[in-house]
Write a protein that holds these residues in place. Structure first.
Motif, PDB file in Angstrom:
ATOM      1  N   ALA A 198     -11.691   1.432  10.126  1.00  0.00           N
ATOM      2  CA  ALA A 198     -11.513   2.034  11.446  1.00  0.00           C
ATOM      3  C   ALA A 198     -12.524   3.138  11.722  1.00  0.00           C
ATOM      4  CB  ALA A 198     -10.097   2.597  11.572  1.00  0.00           C
ATOM      5  N   GLY A 199     -13.349   3.473  10.735  1.00  0.00           N
ATOM      6  CA  GLY A 199     -14.348   4.508  10.917  1.00  0.00           C
ATOM      7  C   GLY A 199     -13.796   5.916  10.812  1.00  0.00           C
ATOM      8  N   LEU A 200     -12.629   6.068  10.138  1.00  0.00           N
ATOM      9  CA  LEU A 200     -12.007   7.378   9.984  1.00  0.00           C
ATOM     10  C   LEU A 200     -12.214   7.903   8.570  1.00  0.00           C
ATOM     11  CD1 LEU A 200      -8.608   6.829  11.843  1.00  0.00           C
ATOM     12  CD2 LEU A 200     -10.701   7.869  12.729  1.00  0.00           C
ATOM     13  N   ASP A 201     -12.141   9.203   8.424  1.00  0.00           N
ATOM     14  CA  ASP A 201     -12.242   9.840   7.114  1.00  0.00           C
ATOM     15  C   ASP A 201     -10.984   9.495   6.331  1.00  0.00           C
ATOM     16  OD1 ASP A 201     -12.514  11.391   4.880  1.00  0.00           O
ATOM     17  OD2 ASP A 201     -12.948  13.252   5.963  1.00  0.00           O
ATOM     18  N   SER A 202     -11.138   8.757   5.242  1.00  0.00           N
ATOM     19  CA  SER A 202      -9.977   8.277   4.481  1.00  0.00           C
ATOM     20  C   SER A 202      -9.537   9.233   3.383  1.00  0.00           C
ATOM     21  CB  SER A 202     -10.312   6.916   3.850  1.00  0.00           C
ATOM     22  OG  SER A 202     -11.438   7.037   2.999  1.00  0.00           O
ATOM     23  N   ARG A 203     -10.191  10.370   3.239  1.00  0.00           N
ATOM     24  CA  ARG A 203      -9.880  11.248   2.103  1.00  0.00           C
ATOM     25  C   ARG A 203      -8.574  12.003   2.263  1.00  0.00           C
ATOM     26  NH1 ARG A 203     -15.388  14.544   1.945  1.00  0.00           N
ATOM     27  NH2 ARG A 203     -14.964  14.384   4.183  1.00  0.00           N
ATOM     28  N   THR A 204      -8.032  12.047   3.477  1.00  0.00           N
ATOM     29  CA  THR A 204      -6.852  12.876   3.711  1.00  0.00           C
ATOM     30  C   THR A 204      -5.565  12.076   3.873  1.00  0.00           C
ATOM     31  OG1 THR A 204      -7.190  12.819   6.108  1.00  0.00           O
ATOM     32  CG2 THR A 204      -8.275  14.593   4.860  1.00  0.00           C
ATOM     33  N   ILE A 205      -5.601  10.764   3.593  1.00  0.00           N
ATOM     34  CA  ILE A 205      -4.440   9.956   3.984  1.00  0.00           C
ATOM     35  C   ILE A 205      -3.605   9.436   2.817  1.00  0.00           C
ATOM     36  CG2 ILE A 205      -5.446   9.265   6.175  1.00  0.00           C
ATOM     37  CD1 ILE A 205      -5.436   6.823   3.264  1.00  0.00           C
ATOM     38  N   LEU A 206      -4.002   9.735   1.592  1.00  0.00           N
ATOM     39  CA  LEU A 206      -3.265   9.159   0.473  1.00  0.00           C
ATOM     40  C   LEU A 206      -1.984   9.935   0.201  1.00  0.00           C
ATOM     41  CD1 LEU A 206      -5.906   7.986  -2.122  1.00  0.00           C
ATOM     42  CD2 LEU A 206      -4.482   6.639  -0.598  1.00  0.00           C
ATOM     43  N   ARG A 207      -0.978   9.685   1.005  1.00  0.00           N
ATOM     44  CA  ARG A 207       0.324  10.297   0.763  1.00  0.00           C
ATOM     45  C   ARG A 207       1.408   9.266   1.082  1.00  0.00           C
ATOM     46  NH1 ARG A 207      -1.630  12.901   5.394  1.00  0.00           N
ATOM     47  NH2 ARG A 207      -0.528  12.393   7.321  1.00  0.00           N
ATOM     48  N   GLY A 208       2.564   9.463   0.521  1.00  0.00           N
ATOM     49  CA  GLY A 208       3.641   8.504   0.676  1.00  0.00           C
ATOM     50  C   GLY A 208       4.048   7.954  -0.676  1.00  0.00           C
ATOM     51  N   ALA A 209       5.259   7.414  -0.729  1.00  0.00           N
ATOM     52  CA  ALA A 209       5.788   6.894  -1.993  1.00  0.00           C
ATOM     53  C   ALA A 209       4.970   5.707  -2.482  1.00  0.00           C
ATOM     54  CB  ALA A 209       7.250   6.495  -1.801  1.00  0.00           C
ATOM     55  N   ARG A 210       4.953   5.524  -3.797  1.00  0.00           N
ATOM     56  CA  ARG A 210       4.197   4.435  -4.421  1.00  0.00           C
ATOM     57  C   ARG A 210       5.161   3.430  -5.033  1.00  0.00           C
ATOM     58  NH1 ARG A 210      -1.151   5.470  -5.917  1.00  0.00           N
ATOM     59  NH2 ARG A 210      -0.900   4.368  -7.873  1.00  0.00           N
ATOM     60  N   PHE A 211       4.824   2.152  -4.913  1.00  0.00           N
ATOM     61  CA  PHE A 211       5.649   1.073  -5.438  1.00  0.00           C
ATOM     62  C   PHE A 211       4.749   0.044  -6.113  1.00  0.00           C
ATOM     63  CE2 PHE A 211       7.669   2.902  -1.741  1.00  0.00           C
ATOM     64  CZ  PHE A 211       8.957   3.155  -2.179  1.00  0.00           C
ATOM     65  N   GLN A 212       5.310  -0.655  -7.102  1.00  0.00           N
ATOM     66  CA  GLN A 212       4.484  -1.569  -7.885  1.00  0.00           C
ATOM     67  C   GLN A 212       4.208  -2.879  -7.157  1.00  0.00           C
ATOM     68  OE1 GLN A 212       6.063  -2.733 -11.702  1.00  0.00           O
ATOM     69  NE2 GLN A 212       4.082  -3.399 -12.448  1.00  0.00           N
ATOM     70  N   HIS A 213       5.212  -3.407  -6.427  1.00  0.00           N
ATOM     71  CA  HIS A 213       5.072  -4.716  -5.807  1.00  0.00           C
ATOM     72  C   HIS A 213       5.190  -4.620  -4.293  1.00  0.00           C
ATOM     73  CE1 HIS A 213       5.117  -6.331  -9.764  1.00  0.00           C
ATOM     74  NE2 HIS A 213       6.406  -6.148  -9.971  1.00  0.00           N
ATOM     75  N   PHE A 214       4.615  -5.592  -3.604  1.00  0.00           N
ATOM     76  CA  PHE A 214       4.661  -5.599  -2.152  1.00  0.00           C
ATOM     77  C   PHE A 214       6.085  -5.734  -1.615  1.00  0.00           C
ATOM     78  CE2 PHE A 214       0.029  -6.908  -1.926  1.00  0.00           C
ATOM     79  CZ  PHE A 214      -0.365  -5.767  -1.251  1.00  0.00           C
ATOM     80  N   ASP A 215       6.955  -6.474  -2.314  1.00  0.00           N
ATOM     81  CA  ASP A 215       8.323  -6.591  -1.797  1.00  0.00           C
ATOM     82  C   ASP A 215       9.029  -5.237  -1.804  1.00  0.00           C
ATOM     83  OD1 ASP A 215       8.485  -6.502  -4.560  1.00  0.00           O
ATOM     84  OD2 ASP A 215      10.073  -7.996  -4.703  1.00  0.00           O
ATOM     85  N   MET A 216       8.694  -4.377  -2.778  1.00  0.00           N
ATOM     86  CA  MET A 216       9.248  -3.022  -2.782  1.00  0.00           C
ATOM     87  C   MET A 216       8.720  -2.224  -1.596  1.00  0.00           C
ATOM     88  SD  MET A 216       8.910  -2.016  -6.813  1.00  0.00           S
ATOM     89  CE  MET A 216       9.741  -2.953  -8.103  1.00  0.00           C
ATOM     90  N   VAL A 217       7.441  -2.399  -1.287  1.00  0.00           N
ATOM     91  CA  VAL A 217       6.860  -1.703  -0.138  1.00  0.00           C
ATOM     92  C   VAL A 217       7.546  -2.160   1.147  1.00  0.00           C
ATOM     93  CG1 VAL A 217       4.757  -1.326   1.190  1.00  0.00           C
ATOM     94  CG2 VAL A 217       4.643  -1.421  -1.302  1.00  0.00           C
TER      95      VAL A 217
END
Length: 296
Positions: free
Chosen positions: A209-228
């Motif tokens: 999208a042409g945006l600075d991606s350095r500030t967006i890594l937040r939110g819960a983490r899950f191992q599998h896509f079905d969990m997401v």
């Protein structure tokens, strides 16, 4: 012909039970044998190997150094024998069993719901399906085929592309506050659910999208896509997942598209199989059926 120093299964079972329980009496109870039978098996094993496996201390059996070395391997060998027996038992009267390694969420959401239709046309075939994220070694692992992303294809294996990976941004309707979609600037300020084995997905999205991606890594983490997907349904944040694994939630209205954009993954879903599987009629029938399912 078996070499004379190789233990029998019954000897290993008696040894393992004695090592675990500390007495021949308790080992005999666990194995449903007599105490004398267990003692003979352990004694024969010690004679066969020419070492003392146990020290007898106050009516207790204590592993010697040699016994500890054998115990590490005997438990593994017995467990592998149990697993091998269970694999054979899985045939359950069927003429053919296909062992498949499948991406976890793709398998549970796309493949498994379609297998009943295949059983109707191939009742003599059954499946042994394992979830697998990492690349498959067909010789070591014994799988007949794998459904994975294209970059997991081992050397010498055949591959049929099933479908591209189309990633979409999804959210629970309540999280969007009545809006249909969000621009990328607003998405970057939302709680963004992470998939731990694909940690760069959101980076790729915002970079595209042409945006600075350095500030967006937040939110819960899950191992599998079905969990997401389930986390997104619960309103924990916004999900970036392959559309194919979220179709049920989309159809039910539990999730909605939160962006009009899509991102094509760098590797498609692919059926990967070794040359030997081409010699199996049951596998080739399944392969042809699978490709027809994708075309539909």
């Amino acid at each position: 012909m078996r070499e004379g120093y190789i233990p029998t299964i019954s000897e290993l079972q008696a040894f393992s039970a004695c090592a675990r329980l500390g007495t021949t009496t308790r080992a005999a109870q666990a194995l449903n044998l007599t105490q004398s039978a267990v003692s003979r098996s352990v004694g024969t094993l010690e004679e066969r190997l020419g070492v003392r496996l146990f020290l007898r201390v106050k009516q207790r059996l204590i592993l010697s150094d040699a016994g500890r070395a054998l115990n590490r391997e005997s438990d593994r060998l017995l467990d592998e024998l149990r697993q091998a027996a269970m694999t054979v038992m899985a045939f359950g009267g069927h003429a053919d069993v296909l062992r498949l390694a499948v991406l976890p969420t793709f398998g549970s959401t796309w493949l498994v719901p379609r297998l009943a239709a295949y059983r109707a046309i191939a009742p003599d075939l059954t499946f042994d399906i394992s979830a697998r994220l990492e690349a498959v070694d067909f010789e070591a692992d014994g799988f007949d085929a794998a459904i994975q992303r294209g970059d997991h294809r081992p050397g010498g294996a055949h591959a049929d592309v099933l479908m591209p990976e189309e990633l979409v941004v999804l959210a629970a309707p309540a999280l969007l506050g009545g809006r249909r979609v969000l621009p990328d600037e607003e998405l970057s300020r939302m709680p963004l659910l992470q998939q731990s084995t694909r940690p760069t997905l959101w980076l790729d999205w915002f970079r595209d999208a042409g945006l600075d991606s350095r500030t967006i890594l937040r939110g819960a983490r899950f191992q599998h896509f079905d969990m997401v997907v389930h986390a997104a349904v619960a309103g924990l944040g916004v999900a970036l997942v392959p559309e194919v694994v979220a179709r049920t939630a989309l159809a039910a209205g539990d999730l909605v598209l939160a962006s009009e954009r899509r991102l094509t993954g760098d590797q498609p879903y692919t059926l990967i199989y070794p040359h030997r599987s081409q010699q199996r009629e049951g596998f080739m029938r399944f392969r042809d059926w699978l490709l027809r399912q994708v075309d539909r």
